[in-house]
Design a protein around this motif. Structure first.
Motif, PDB file in Angstrom:
ATOM      1  N   LEU B 104       0.809  -1.221   0.000  1.00  0.00           N
ATOM      2  CA  LEU B 104       0.000   0.000   0.000  1.00  0.00           C
ATOM      3  C   LEU B 104       0.849   1.282   0.000  1.00  0.00           C
ATOM      4  O   LEU B 104       0.562   2.192  -0.778  1.00  0.00           O
ATOM      5  CB  LEU B 104      -0.976  -0.023   1.178  1.00  0.00           C
ATOM      6  N   PRO B 105       1.913   1.388   0.845  1.00  0.00           N
ATOM      7  CA  PRO B 105       2.689   2.637   0.841  1.00  0.00           C
ATOM      8  C   PRO B 105       3.220   2.986  -0.550  1.00  0.00           C
ATOM      9  O   PRO B 105       3.170   4.142  -0.971  1.00  0.00           O
ATOM     10  CB  PRO B 105       3.840   2.360   1.812  1.00  0.00           C
ATOM     11  N   ALA B 106       3.701   1.967  -1.267  1.00  0.00           N
ATOM     12  CA  ALA B 106       4.257   2.238  -2.596  1.00  0.00           C
ATOM     13  C   ALA B 106       3.162   2.636  -3.579  1.00  0.00           C
ATOM     14  O   ALA B 106       3.422   3.303  -4.575  1.00  0.00           O
ATOM     15  CB  ALA B 106       5.007   1.016  -3.101  1.00  0.00           C
ATOM     16  N   ALA B 107       1.938   2.205  -3.313  1.00  0.00           N
ATOM     17  CA  ALA B 107       0.843   2.485  -4.246  1.00  0.00           C
ATOM     18  C   ALA B 107       0.217   3.855  -4.021  1.00  0.00           C
ATOM     19  O   ALA B 107      -0.548   4.337  -4.851  1.00  0.00           O
ATOM     20  CB  ALA B 107      -0.226   1.401  -4.127  1.00  0.00           C
ATOM     21  N   ILE B 108       0.547   4.488  -2.872  1.00  0.00           N
ATOM     22  CA  ILE B 108      -0.120   5.750  -2.537  1.00  0.00           C
ATOM     23  C   ILE B 108       0.187   6.878  -3.538  1.00  0.00           C
ATOM     24  O   ILE B 108      -0.737   7.567  -3.979  1.00  0.00           O
ATOM     25  CB  ILE B 108       0.219   6.189  -1.087  1.00  0.00           C
ATOM     26  N   PRO B 109       1.452   7.094  -3.935  1.00  0.00           N
ATOM     27  CA  PRO B 109       1.698   8.242  -4.827  1.00  0.00           C
ATOM     28  C   PRO B 109       0.853   8.222  -6.099  1.00  0.00           C
ATOM     29  O   PRO B 109       0.252   9.240  -6.464  1.00  0.00           O
ATOM     30  CB  PRO B 109       3.190   8.116  -5.148  1.00  0.00           C
ATOM     31  N   ILE B 110       0.787   7.074  -6.762  1.00  0.00           N
ATOM     32  CA  ILE B 110       0.030   7.025  -8.015  1.00  0.00           C
ATOM     33  C   ILE B 110      -1.472   7.158  -7.732  1.00  0.00           C
ATOM     34  O   ILE B 110      -2.201   7.845  -8.454  1.00  0.00           O
ATOM     35  CB  ILE B 110       0.368   5.720  -8.772  1.00  0.00           C
ATOM     36  N   THR B 111      -1.913   6.539  -6.640  1.00  0.00           N
ATOM     37  CA  THR B 111      -3.315   6.679  -6.244  1.00  0.00           C
ATOM     38  C   THR B 111      -3.642   8.143  -5.990  1.00  0.00           C
ATOM     39  O   THR B 111      -4.663   8.667  -6.447  1.00  0.00           O
ATOM     40  CB  THR B 111      -3.584   5.857  -4.967  1.00  0.00           C
ATOM     41  N   PHE B 112      -2.736   8.819  -5.273  1.00  0.00           N
ATOM     42  CA  PHE B 112      -2.930  10.239  -4.960  1.00  0.00           C
ATOM     43  C   PHE B 112      -2.983  11.071  -6.240  1.00  0.00           C
ATOM     44  O   PHE B 112      -3.885  11.899  -6.429  1.00  0.00           O
ATOM     45  CB  PHE B 112      -1.790  10.702  -4.044  1.00  0.00           C
ATOM     46  N   GLU B 113      -2.037  10.822  -7.147  1.00  0.00           N
ATOM     47  CA  GLU B 113      -2.002  11.619  -8.371  1.00  0.00           C
ATOM     48  C   GLU B 113      -3.260  11.416  -9.216  1.00  0.00           C
ATOM     49  O   GLU B 113      -3.806  12.365  -9.763  1.00  0.00           O
ATOM     50  CB  GLU B 113      -0.763  11.273  -9.215  1.00  0.00           C
ATOM     51  N   LEU B 114      -3.697  10.159  -9.310  1.00  0.00           N
ATOM     52  CA  LEU B 114      -4.902   9.899 -10.113  1.00  0.00           C
ATOM     53  C   LEU B 114      -6.140  10.500  -9.460  1.00  0.00           C
ATOM     54  O   LEU B 114      -7.057  10.966 -10.146  1.00  0.00           O
ATOM     55  CB  LEU B 114      -5.087   8.398 -10.314  1.00  0.00           C
ATOM     56  N   THR B 115      -6.147  10.511  -8.097  1.00  0.00           N
ATOM     57  CA  THR B 115      -7.263  11.145  -7.391  1.00  0.00           C
ATOM     58  C   THR B 115      -7.330  12.624  -7.754  1.00  0.00           C
ATOM     59  O   THR B 115      -8.387  13.143  -8.129  1.00  0.00           O
ATOM     60  CB  THR B 115      -7.068  11.011  -5.866  1.00  0.00           C
ATOM     61  N   VAL B 116      -6.168  13.283  -7.682  1.00  0.00           N
ATOM     62  CA  VAL B 116      -6.123  14.717  -7.982  1.00  0.00           C
ATOM     63  C   VAL B 116      -6.479  14.961  -9.451  1.00  0.00           C
ATOM     64  O   VAL B 116      -7.254  15.864  -9.777  1.00  0.00           O
ATOM     65  CB  VAL B 116      -4.722  15.278  -7.665  1.00  0.00           C
ATOM     66  N   LEU B 117      -5.938  14.129 -10.339  1.00  0.00           N
ATOM     67  CA  LEU B 117      -6.166  14.328 -11.775  1.00  0.00           C
ATOM     68  C   LEU B 117      -7.659  14.230 -12.106  1.00  0.00           C
ATOM     69  O   LEU B 117      -8.232  15.126 -12.735  1.00  0.00           O
ATOM     70  CB  LEU B 117      -5.387  13.289 -12.583  1.00  0.00           C
ATOM     71  N   LEU B 118      -8.293  13.135 -11.647  1.00  0.00           N
ATOM     72  CA  LEU B 118      -9.698  12.963 -12.020  1.00  0.00           C
ATOM     73  C   LEU B 118     -10.601  13.956 -11.282  1.00  0.00           C
ATOM     74  O   LEU B 118     -11.610  14.390 -11.821  1.00  0.00           O
ATOM     75  CB  LEU B 118     -10.153  11.529 -11.768  1.00  0.00           C
ATOM     76  N   ALA B 119     -10.210  14.338 -10.060  1.00  0.00           N
ATOM     77  CA  ALA B 119     -11.000  15.351  -9.349  1.00  0.00           C
ATOM     78  C   ALA B 119     -10.944  16.679 -10.098  1.00  0.00           C
ATOM     79  O   ALA B 119     -11.970  17.343 -10.284  1.00  0.00           O
ATOM     80  CB  ALA B 119     -10.490  15.518  -7.919  1.00  0.00           C
ATOM     81  N   SER B 120      -9.747  17.057 -10.570  1.00  0.00           N
ATOM     82  CA  SER B 120      -9.654  18.345 -11.263  1.00  0.00           C
ATOM     83  C   SER B 120     -10.272  18.270 -12.657  1.00  0.00           C
ATOM     84  O   SER B 120     -10.864  19.250 -13.119  1.00  0.00           O
ATOM     85  CB  SER B 120      -8.213  18.849 -11.324  1.00  0.00           C
ATOM     86  N   LEU B 121     -10.166  17.115 -13.305  1.00  0.00           N
ATOM     87  CA  LEU B 121     -10.871  16.971 -14.592  1.00  0.00           C
ATOM     88  C   LEU B 121     -12.377  17.054 -14.371  1.00  0.00           C
ATOM     89  O   LEU B 121     -13.104  17.642 -15.167  1.00  0.00           O
ATOM     90  CB  LEU B 121     -10.509  15.647 -15.258  1.00  0.00           C
ATOM     91  N   GLY B 122     -12.833  16.463 -13.267  1.00  0.00           N
ATOM     92  CA  GLY B 122     -14.260  16.550 -12.920  1.00  0.00           C
ATOM     93  C   GLY B 122     -14.681  17.997 -12.744  1.00  0.00           C
ATOM     94  O   GLY B 122     -15.731  18.412 -13.232  1.00  0.00           O
ATOM     95  N   ALA B 123     -13.831  18.783 -12.065  1.00  0.00           N
ATOM     96  CA  ALA B 123     -14.143  20.196 -11.855  1.00  0.00           C
ATOM     97  C   ALA B 123     -14.138  20.947 -13.180  1.00  0.00           C
ATOM     98  O   ALA B 123     -15.048  21.728 -13.487  1.00  0.00           O
ATOM     99  CB  ALA B 123     -13.130  20.813 -10.902  1.00  0.00           C
ATOM    100  N   PHE B 124     -13.130  20.667 -14.006  1.00  0.00           N
ATOM    101  CA  PHE B 124     -12.958  21.402 -15.263  1.00  0.00           C
ATOM    102  C   PHE B 124     -14.103  21.092 -16.233  1.00  0.00           C
ATOM    103  O   PHE B 124     -14.796  21.992 -16.725  1.00  0.00           O
ATOM    104  CB  PHE B 124     -11.609  21.022 -15.879  1.00  0.00           C
ATOM    105  N   ILE B 125     -14.322  19.806 -16.471  1.00  0.00           N
ATOM    106  CA  ILE B 125     -15.368  19.432 -17.431  1.00  0.00           C
ATOM    107  C   ILE B 125     -16.745  19.747 -16.863  1.00  0.00           C
ATOM    108  O   ILE B 125     -17.628  20.244 -17.567  1.00  0.00           O
ATOM    109  CB  ILE B 125     -15.223  17.943 -17.807  1.00  0.00           C
ATOM    110  N   GLY B 126     -16.898  19.486 -15.559  1.00  0.00           N
ATOM    111  CA  GLY B 126     -18.182  19.775 -14.913  1.00  0.00           C
ATOM    112  C   GLY B 126     -18.556  21.237 -15.042  1.00  0.00           C
ATOM    113  O   GLY B 126     -19.706  21.583 -15.334  1.00  0.00           O
TER     114      GLY B 126
END
Lengths: 402, 187
Positions: B104-126
């Motif tokens: 899990l610790p090693a998986a956090i950075p990519i999980t975090f980045e994808l969370t931010v990416l899709l959240a901001s895409l959601g904001a932008f497209i929304g």
């Protein structure tokens, strides 16, 4: 313009309450300090544990005073408008720094109990510690702390005195002076805080090192100060002060900053954890290994949930940040979690076998916490609780979150 | 922007709504409250700068955008974790320096980045979708004096599709609210 008259009509001087408040807090703090000393002197607790408990609470209150200094500097550095009405509370907390310099003396008295590197026998026997002796030695430690404390006291006084001066003169050039110095002062603050946290907390385990440690302590201090400001303002308003000056909009901003730094703290904490976990080098992992054994792992989990996940969810949406009572409750919770965080940093060095706090941990929290607030109350007794002639006061009073 | 064809030229202009101009922010806000209270739903306000309290005066509810952002973030987090678990821990296990296949610790950075990416895409497209962007033309644009909405004019438009709209009644209503002038806008 109508709201300015509102604040001049309302209670904004602590008055007699201020006198009573600082005296009572000072009395309570001194009494709790004496009780703590008595607990150790009567043999109910070892002096070693006493000094570690003292260090936990000193590092805790120091982080709040330094957080306040950061808040004041940031205000001037960014030419902030919104935070004018809450700035005085921060300034008052920085005015407690001289008192904290006095309260640093017990740390020096307990140096041999606290820091293995201070014992020449330990340093001589340990190759790694011996190699750090040029930095980690008692005279240099004392000199460094004299420099840190002087830098913080001078910076804090510079800003507090000019702010008070402006209350009577209304001179706007004071604001320009304060803003011009804010940049260099912030650099000085960053350097001194980093080294102070390395000296005070990280060197408890002189073999261990983490290059992000200073930032971690900083993140905790900033969480602490936004929580403390929120709690103090809520308490002041509850006692009838600043009812018009501080609005839900200011709470909203404090809540946003608290939320932001809760996330920042988690980001830094995780960055430190992941690199150690991934590199898996014994000289680095030992520190975390101690914090996963004998029940300390539960404290770590308490921090993961209590210091990050729960407040993250609680503060995520707009509504809770605009309910002062709820926000103040979260703030008090965050102050408690910040204390647990400092306790988690310090105490495994003295009590690797059990995470349970001892009585002195709590009596010294009362002692140092009360003394910090006494120092702040003493500084603003007879003064206005808002910088009432700040050129950006109008902007702050009319502030709205769009 | 081609020459009018027979089809568009033949279409008779329809009334899109009314556009009322006000002099001050105060007059605009006061008028908006009345328009809102009169039961109109298809109305809008135009001003050269953001105005505090405009949303309340218009009776605009809290935006639903945060939910879209939260949904985007949750999707990103789930996708990040699933991607790493599937590739490293299930489909193609490959031992790297004794680490767990899926840690899990090693998986956090990519999980975090994808969370931010899709959240901001959601904001932008929304935000684009919610505001019906890109929209290159709006019926009020050719209205006389509307250019002042970018300097010192404050406008309220009420659309004809509003059930409460009445070509004569609404005009009188807006004039009574203190509109400097009320103009018919055609589509």
């Amino acid at each position: 313009m109508e709201r300015t008259t509102d604040i001049f009509a309302e209670k904004r001087h602590l008055g007699a309450l201020g006198e009573r408040l600082w005296r009572r807090l000072a009395l309570a703090g001194t009494a709790a300090l004496l009780v703590s000393v008595a607990i150790a002197a009567l043999g109910a607790e070892s002096w070693r544990r006493f000094f570690f408990a003292y260090l936990v609470n000193f590092a805790f209150v120091l982080s709040l005073a330094l957080g306040a200094l950061y808040f004041v500097l940031l205000h001037h550095l960014t030419h902030s408008g919104w935070s004018v009405v809450v700035r005085r509370v921060g300034e008052a907390l920085t005015a407690a720094l001289p008192l904290l310099a006095l309260l640093f003396i017990p740390v020096l008295l307990g140096l041999k109990e606290l820091y293995p590197w201070s014992q020449t026998a330990v340093a001589a026997a340990d190759h790694v510690v011996h190699g750090k002796a040029a930095y980690l030695n008692v005279p240099f430690f004392v000199v460094r702390w004299a420099v840190y404390l002087a830098a913080w006291i001078v910076t804090g006084r510079f800003y507090f005195r000019r702010s008070l001066l402006q209350d009577s003169s209304g001179d706007t050039s004071l604001t320009l002076q304060m803003e011009r110095r804010a940049g260099p002062a912030m650099v000085l603050f960053g350097i001194t805080l980093t080294f102070a946290s390395i000296d005070l907390v990280m060197s408890l385990d002189p073999r261990w090192f983490s290059t992000i440690f200073g930032v971690y302590y900083f993140a905790g201090s900033v969480v602490g100060i936004y929580a403390l400001l929120t709690a103090v303002l809520f308490a002041l308003q509850g006692s009838g002060f600043l009812r018009n000056a501080v609005t839900v909009e200011h709470y909203h901003d404090l809540g946003k900053l608290l939320f932001g730094f809760v996330v920042f703290w988690a980001y830094i904490g995780f960055s430190q954890y992941m690199l150690i976990w991934y590199a898996n080098i014994p000289e680095e992992t030992g520190w975390l290994a101690h914090r996963q054994e004998n029940g300390w792992g539960w404290v770590g989990l308490l921090l993961v949930f209590g210091h990050f996940l729960i407040p993250f969810v609680a503060l995520l949406s707009r509504a809770p940040k605009r309910r002062p009572r709820l926000l103040a409750a979260v703030a008090v919770w965050m102050l408690a979690m910040h204390w647990v965080d400092v306790y988690w940093l310090v105490t495994p060095a003295v009590s690797p076998g059990s995470p349970l706090p001892r009585l002195v941990d709590l009596t010294l929290l009362v002692a140092l916490g009360s003394l910090l607030l006494a120092g702040a109350a003493y500084a603003v007794r007879g003064r206005s609780l808002v910088p009432e002639r700040d050129p950006r006061l109008e902007e702050s009073l009319a502030f709205e979150n769009a | 922007m081609s020459e009018p064809t027979a089809a568009t030229a033949a279409r008779a202009p329809r009334t899109w709504g009314l556009l009322a101009e006000f002099d001050t922010v105060g007059a605009l806000l006061a008028a908006l409250e009345k328009v809102r209270d009169a039961g109109y739903v298809a109305f809008d306000a135009y001003a050269p700068f953001p105005i505090h309290g405009l949303d309340e005066s218009m009776g605009i509810r809290m935006s639903r955008l945060p939910w879209l952002v939260a949904g985007g973030g949750a999707t990103g987090a789930a996708a990040g974790l699933l991607l790493q678990w599937w590739t490293n821990g299930f489909d193609y296990k490959y031992l790297v320096s004794g680490k767990p296949f899926f840690g899990l610790p090693a998986a956090i950075p990519i999980t975090f980045e994808l969370t931010v990416l899709l959240a901001s895409l959601g904001a932008f497209i929304g935000l684009l979708v919610a505001n019906r962007f890109p929209e290159l033309y709006h019926p009020v644009l050719p209205a006389r004096g509307f250019a002042r909405a970018t300097t010192d004019g404050f406008f309220i438009s009420v659309e004809a599709r509003d059930p409460a709209f009445d070509a004569v009644g609404t005009r009188e209503f807006l004039e009574k609210l203190g509109a400097k002038q009320v103009e018919k806008v055609e589509d």
